[in-house]
Design a protein around this motif. Sequence first.
Motif, PDB file in Angstrom:
ATOM      1  N   GLU A  99       5.293  -3.579 -16.514  1.00 59.95           N
ATOM      2  CA  GLU A  99       5.620  -3.767 -15.093  1.00 59.95           C
ATOM      3  C   GLU A  99       4.490  -3.282 -14.197  1.00 59.95           C
ATOM      4  O   GLU A  99       4.215  -3.863 -13.163  1.00 59.95           O
ATOM      5  CB  GLU A  99       6.946  -3.065 -14.762  1.00 59.95           C
ATOM      6  N   GLN A 100       3.811  -2.217 -14.649  1.00 58.90           N
ATOM      7  CA  GLN A 100       2.698  -1.708 -13.855  1.00 58.90           C
ATOM      8  C   GLN A 100       1.552  -2.722 -13.846  1.00 58.90           C
ATOM      9  O   GLN A 100       0.916  -2.946 -12.828  1.00 58.90           O
ATOM     10  CB  GLN A 100       2.218  -0.376 -14.417  1.00 58.90           C
ATOM     11  N   ARG A 101       1.301  -3.349 -15.008  1.00 63.43           N
ATOM     12  CA  ARG A 101       0.228  -4.354 -15.073  1.00 63.43           C
ATOM     13  C   ARG A 101       0.520  -5.518 -14.141  1.00 63.43           C
ATOM     14  O   ARG A 101      -0.352  -6.009 -13.455  1.00 63.43           O
ATOM     15  CB  ARG A 101       0.074  -4.881 -16.509  1.00 63.43           C
ATOM     16  N   LEU A 102       1.782  -5.933 -14.138  1.00 61.94           N
ATOM     17  CA  LEU A 102       2.165  -7.050 -13.281  1.00 61.94           C
ATOM     18  C   LEU A 102       1.988  -6.706 -11.808  1.00 61.94           C
ATOM     19  O   LEU A 102       1.735  -7.566 -10.984  1.00 61.94           O
ATOM     20  CB  LEU A 102       3.612  -7.461 -13.555  1.00 61.94           C
ATOM     21  N   SER A 103       2.139  -5.408 -11.507  1.00 62.07           N
ATOM     22  CA  SER A 103       2.037  -5.011 -10.102  1.00 62.07           C
ATOM     23  C   SER A 103       0.580  -4.937  -9.649  1.00 62.07           C
ATOM     24  O   SER A 103       0.286  -4.710  -8.497  1.00 62.07           O
ATOM     25  CB  SER A 103       2.729  -3.683  -9.869  1.00 62.07           C
ATOM     26  N   ARG A 104      -0.350  -5.091 -10.596  1.00 61.83           N
ATOM     27  CA  ARG A 104      -1.764  -5.045 -10.244  1.00 61.83           C
ATOM     28  C   ARG A 104      -2.235  -6.413  -9.749  1.00 61.83           C
ATOM     29  O   ARG A 104      -2.941  -7.139 -10.410  1.00 61.83           O
ATOM     30  CB  ARG A 104      -2.588  -4.547 -11.428  1.00 61.83           C
ATOM     31  N   SER A 105      -1.798  -6.740  -8.582  1.00 60.64           N
ATOM     32  CA  SER A 105      -2.099  -8.032  -7.976  1.00 60.64           C
ATOM     33  C   SER A 105      -3.310  -7.895  -7.061  1.00 60.64           C
ATOM     34  O   SER A 105      -3.823  -6.811  -6.854  1.00 60.64           O
ATOM     35  CB  SER A 105      -0.894  -8.464  -7.147  1.00 60.64           C
ATOM     36  N   ASP A 106      -3.739  -9.023  -6.488  1.00 62.52           N
ATOM     37  CA  ASP A 106      -4.831  -8.992  -5.520  1.00 62.52           C
ATOM     38  C   ASP A 106      -4.449  -8.147  -4.309  1.00 62.52           C
ATOM     39  O   ASP A 106      -5.274  -7.424  -3.752  1.00 62.52           O
ATOM     40  CB  ASP A 106      -5.184 -10.410  -5.055  1.00 62.52           C
ATOM     41  N   ALA A 107      -3.181  -8.242  -3.916  1.00 60.30           N
ATOM     42  CA  ALA A 107      -2.711  -7.465  -2.763  1.00 60.30           C
ATOM     43  C   ALA A 107      -2.819  -5.973  -3.055  1.00 60.30           C
ATOM     44  O   ALA A 107      -3.211  -5.180  -2.198  1.00 60.30           O
ATOM     45  CB  ALA A 107      -1.276  -7.836  -2.421  1.00 60.30           C
ATOM     46  N   GLU A 108      -2.505  -5.610  -4.284  1.00 62.68           N
ATOM     47  CA  GLU A 108      -2.578  -4.206  -4.670  1.00 62.68           C
ATOM     48  C   GLU A 108      -4.036  -3.752  -4.670  1.00 62.68           C
ATOM     49  O   GLU A 108      -4.354  -2.635  -4.288  1.00 62.68           O
ATOM     50  CB  GLU A 108      -1.929  -4.007  -6.042  1.00 62.68           C
ATOM     51  N   LEU A 109      -4.924  -4.667  -5.099  1.00 60.11           N
ATOM     52  CA  LEU A 109      -6.359  -4.368  -5.121  1.00 60.11           C
ATOM     53  C   LEU A 109      -6.877  -4.134  -3.699  1.00 60.11           C
ATOM     54  O   LEU A 109      -7.690  -3.246  -3.452  1.00 60.11           O
ATOM     55  CB  LEU A 109      -7.090  -5.559  -5.762  1.00 60.11           C
ATOM     56  N   GLN A 110      -6.370  -4.926  -2.782  1.00 62.88           N
ATOM     57  CA  GLN A 110      -6.758  -4.794  -1.375  1.00 62.88           C
ATOM     58  C   GLN A 110      -6.268  -3.431  -0.832  1.00 62.88           C
ATOM     59  O   GLN A 110      -7.021  -2.709  -0.186  1.00 62.88           O
ATOM     60  CB  GLN A 110      -6.147  -5.954  -0.568  1.00 62.88           C
ATOM     61  N   ALA A 111      -5.036  -3.086  -1.163  1.00 66.62           N
ATOM     62  CA  ALA A 111      -4.475  -1.804  -0.716  1.00 66.62           C
ATOM     63  C   ALA A 111      -5.255  -0.643  -1.330  1.00 66.62           C
ATOM     64  O   ALA A 111      -5.540   0.365  -0.671  1.00 66.62           O
ATOM     65  CB  ALA A 111      -3.009  -1.714  -1.106  1.00 66.62           C
ATOM     66  N   ARG A 112      -5.624  -0.811  -2.586  1.00 68.57           N
ATOM     67  CA  ARG A 112      -6.397   0.209  -3.284  1.00 68.57           C
ATOM     68  C   ARG A 112      -7.765   0.389  -2.611  1.00 68.57           C
ATOM     69  O   ARG A 112      -8.245   1.505  -2.458  1.00 68.57           O
ATOM     70  CB  ARG A 112      -6.569  -0.238  -4.743  1.00 68.57           C
ATOM     71  N   SER A 113      -8.362  -0.728  -2.190  1.00 70.48           N
ATOM     72  CA  SER A 113      -9.661  -0.668  -1.494  1.00 70.48           C
ATOM     73  C   SER A 113      -9.549   0.175  -0.235  1.00 70.48           C
ATOM     74  O   SER A 113     -10.406   1.018   0.051  1.00 70.48           O
ATOM     75  CB  SER A 113     -10.138  -2.069  -1.090  1.00 70.48           C
ATOM     76  N   GLN A 114      -8.484  -0.058   0.524  1.00 70.09           N
ATOM     77  CA  GLN A 114      -8.318   0.681   1.779  1.00 70.09           C
ATOM     78  C   GLN A 114      -8.172   2.167   1.512  1.00 70.09           C
ATOM     79  O   GLN A 114      -8.729   2.994   2.229  1.00 70.09           O
ATOM     80  CB  GLN A 114      -7.106   0.153   2.566  1.00 70.09           C
ATOM     81  N   ARG A 115      -7.438   2.489   0.472  1.00 69.31           N
ATOM     82  CA  ARG A 115      -7.248   3.905   0.130  1.00 69.31           C
ATOM     83  C   ARG A 115      -8.591   4.536  -0.268  1.00 69.31           C
ATOM     84  O   ARG A 115      -8.940   5.622   0.194  1.00 69.31           O
ATOM     85  CB  ARG A 115      -6.242   4.041  -1.022  1.00 69.31           C
ATOM     86  N   LEU A 116      -9.369   3.828  -1.103  1.00 69.17           N
ATOM     87  CA  LEU A 116     -10.651   4.364  -1.565  1.00 69.17           C
ATOM     88  C   LEU A 116     -11.648   4.507  -0.418  1.00 69.17           C
ATOM     89  O   LEU A 116     -12.378   5.495  -0.347  1.00 69.17           O
ATOM     90  CB  LEU A 116     -11.231   3.464  -2.672  1.00 69.17           C
TER      91      LEU A 116
END
Length: 176
Positions: free
Chosen positions: A58-75
């Motif tokens: 389920e965690q892998r599935l949640s690794r979407s482009d949107a999640e990548l974008q959110a991760r970018s903002q956090r970093l």
Amino acid sequence: MAATRKPVVEVRRSQRRRRTVSAYRDGERVVVLIPDQFSRAEETEWVDKMLARLAAREQRLSRSDAELQARSQRLIGQYLAEFARTAQPASVRWVTNQTGRWGSCTPADRSIRISHRIQEMPDWVIDYVLLHELAHLVVPNHNARFWALVGRYPKTERARGYLEGVAATTGVVLAD
Ligand SMILES: [Zn+2]
């Protein structure tokens, strides 16, 4: 990471099953199918194992482009705060057509691509690869200034070692 809430588990024993165990989510519950001959100890062991697998899937599935974008903002907020504008990618997405690179960045159009090969790696490795590409929006080449930026991330050396280890065993050349 937040502690995962243990779901309600329903174990179903099946006489037709010999060794195979499977699990699926059914609303709030998780149904685990096990062979009837399993002992209580085996049942406990397999329920834990299947819950862990299900959570990982389920965690892998949640690794979407949107999640990548959110991760970018956090970093960016954490490590590149004073470059908040420069380090802002126009697009960041997972790609499957990238061989031999964990991530890449095209400063001209400010696009970042991250290889699906790292999708199942630990969060701190994904963070490193993504931060590396974000830092390229600020400094395009691998000079001392670039490494000083990336070095702000405390797990940089550890992540590089991890990726080198994966590269050595899979033959994927480490490049960025
Ligand atoms: Zn690089």
